[in-house]
Design a protein around this motif. Sequence first.
Motif, PDB file in Angstrom:
ATOM      1  N   GLY A 180      40.600  37.076  35.329  1.00 28.68           N
ATOM      2  CA  GLY A 180      42.046  37.156  35.544  1.00 28.68           C
ATOM      3  C   GLY A 180      42.606  38.554  35.412  1.00 28.68           C
ATOM      4  N   ALA A 181      41.913  39.440  34.690  1.00 26.27           N
ATOM      5  CA  ALA A 181      42.406  40.810  34.521  1.00 26.27           C
ATOM      6  C   ALA A 181      42.544  41.513  35.865  1.00 26.27           C
ATOM      7  CB  ALA A 181      41.464  41.591  33.599  1.00 26.27           C
ATOM      8  N   GLY A 182      41.558  41.349  36.715  1.00 24.43           N
ATOM      9  CA  GLY A 182      41.614  42.008  38.023  1.00 24.43           C
ATOM     10  C   GLY A 182      42.777  41.524  38.865  1.00 24.43           C
ATOM     11  N   ARG A 183      43.040  40.212  38.837  1.00 22.45           N
ATOM     12  CA  ARG A 183      44.154  39.681  39.634  1.00 22.45           C
ATOM     13  C   ARG A 183      45.505  40.108  39.058  1.00 22.45           C
ATOM     14  NH1 ARG A 183      40.761  35.010  39.587  1.00 22.45           N
ATOM     15  NH2 ARG A 183      39.712  34.791  41.592  1.00 22.45           N
ATOM     16  N   THR A 184      45.661  39.957  37.749  1.00 21.34           N
ATOM     17  CA  THR A 184      46.950  40.307  37.141  1.00 21.34           C
ATOM     18  C   THR A 184      47.272  41.779  37.332  1.00 21.34           C
ATOM     19  OG1 THR A 184      46.672  38.557  35.477  1.00 21.34           O
ATOM     20  CG2 THR A 184      48.270  40.305  35.009  1.00 21.34           C
ATOM     21  N   ILE A 185      46.322  42.649  37.009  1.00 21.61           N
ATOM     22  CA  ILE A 185      46.561  44.088  37.125  1.00 21.61           C
ATOM     23  C   ILE A 185      46.627  44.503  38.592  1.00 21.61           C
ATOM     24  CG2 ILE A 185      45.656  46.377  36.583  1.00 21.61           C
ATOM     25  CD1 ILE A 185      44.340  45.150  34.112  1.00 21.61           C
ATOM     26  N   GLY A 186      45.742  43.958  39.418  1.00 21.00           N
ATOM     27  CA  GLY A 186      45.701  44.351  40.839  1.00 21.00           C
ATOM     28  C   GLY A 186      46.970  43.978  41.590  1.00 21.00           C
ATOM     29  N   ILE A 187      47.447  42.744  41.399  1.00 20.16           N
ATOM     30  CA  ILE A 187      48.666  42.309  42.077  1.00 20.16           C
ATOM     31  C   ILE A 187      49.859  43.138  41.603  1.00 20.16           C
ATOM     32  CG2 ILE A 187      50.288  40.393  42.350  1.00 20.16           C
ATOM     33  CD1 ILE A 187      47.892  38.494  42.161  1.00 20.16           C
ATOM     34  N   ALA A 188      49.953  43.351  40.283  1.00 19.47           N
ATOM     35  CA  ALA A 188      51.080  44.116  39.746  1.00 19.47           C
ATOM     36  C   ALA A 188      51.041  45.565  40.228  1.00 19.47           C
ATOM     37  CB  ALA A 188      51.058  44.070  38.224  1.00 19.47           C
ATOM     38  N   PHE A 189      49.871  46.169  40.235  1.00 13.87           N
ATOM     39  CA  PHE A 189      49.767  47.571  40.670  1.00 13.87           C
ATOM     40  C   PHE A 189      50.106  47.701  42.153  1.00 13.87           C
ATOM     41  CE2 PHE A 189      47.360  51.211  42.321  1.00 13.87           C
ATOM     42  CZ  PHE A 189      47.827  52.217  41.489  1.00 13.87           C
ATOM     43  N   ALA A 190      49.573  46.815  42.981  1.00 14.82           N
ATOM     44  CA  ALA A 190      49.874  46.881  44.412  1.00 14.82           C
ATOM     45  C   ALA A 190      51.358  46.647  44.675  1.00 14.82           C
ATOM     46  CB  ALA A 190      49.030  45.850  45.166  1.00 14.82           C
ATOM     47  N   GLY A 191      51.962  45.697  43.962  1.00 17.97           N
ATOM     48  CA  GLY A 191      53.395  45.449  44.128  1.00 17.97           C
ATOM     49  C   GLY A 191      54.240  46.635  43.695  1.00 17.97           C
ATOM     50  N   THR A 192      53.828  47.320  42.616  1.00 20.12           N
ATOM     51  CA  THR A 192      54.572  48.495  42.147  1.00 20.12           C
ATOM     52  C   THR A 192      54.449  49.652  43.129  1.00 20.12           C
ATOM     53  OG1 THR A 192      54.097  47.791  39.882  1.00 20.12           O
ATOM     54  CG2 THR A 192      54.963  50.011  40.175  1.00 20.12           C
ATOM     55  N   VAL A 193      53.255  49.858  43.670  1.00 18.78           N
ATOM     56  CA  VAL A 193      53.063  50.915  44.663  1.00 18.78           C
ATOM     57  C   VAL A 193      53.938  50.661  45.888  1.00 18.78           C
ATOM     58  CG1 VAL A 193      51.407  51.935  46.290  1.00 18.78           C
ATOM     59  CG2 VAL A 193      50.744  51.530  43.913  1.00 18.78           C
TER      60      VAL A 193
END
Length: 315
Positions: free
Chosen positions: A107-120
């Motif tokens: 879940g770390a990859g999904r939580t961090i990945g989605i949040a980082f992509a959305g912030t970018v």
Amino acid sequence: MSDFTTDKKAGHGEHYVRPFESEEIAFEELQDAAPSARFKLSVSGWIGAIIVSFWVFIGIFGPFLAPYHENDLPFPDDYSEYQSPKEGAFLGTDVEDRDVMSRIMYGAGRTIGIAFAGTVLAYFLGVVLGIGAAVAGPWVDMIVSRINDAFISLPTIMLGLVVVTAVGSSIPVLIVTAGLIYMTIVYRLARAIGMEIMVMDYVEAAKVRGEGIWWIVTKEIWPNAAMPLISDFGLRLIYVILFISSLSFLGMGVQPPQADWGLMVRENLGAFQTYGASLLPVVAPALAIATLTVGINLIVDDISAHAGGKLTKAM
């Protein structure tokens, strides 16, 4: 040019050499140089960097290092939900008898990945529109700002629920939804910084020299706006992480059987009502969210402190 001038003393024929009296005053009118992007982290900043680096490492390599697949059952012949930690399941098992530690690592990859992509995405759209409105003129600024104000007045969670309900929940939809929602806040910050820089003397001097808008934006505005915007990126990332986790907790984010920290908390709330159940399936993902956001906040606070408080004033 000499730093000294001669003057004649009153009542005497002799001359003496003295420095300019207002030498320092002339330099006080000069604009401050662009803020330096180089700084040293303090102890709290290094603690935050270690925490964030740990979770980023888990997010990237977690699926390869996890002892089980996110949906595997470590004890298929002894099914029992909410088992306490033991050999083979160091954080216990969840409501479906799946390994909690493995699901946190996936879940770390999904939580961090989605949040980082959305912030970018939010920063790309917000900075382009914000600085564009600052340099385009009053009419463009007024139209774009009023549209932005209309969207920013809506509660983020409610707007996210409406969008996800209308188009369905998937990872691309979550990224775009988070990007569009938080773009409105980034727009206001970028516009405020851009408007402040546009009235500086060095920008006026560039206009007099005949420099174009693109040159002014890339050579004058961006170097001075980069530090506060980069610092705010960390704060915005925290909000997007909590936003995505909240949607998953409400059942409108990442969908099961995929692992997500917010979804894991929601799935295992029954542990509080089950006698003798381990609470780690709820506490562990909640602590993962908390430590990640605290780590990012420590880094942002350190960067803001090195910026001399100008970030807080701009925000």
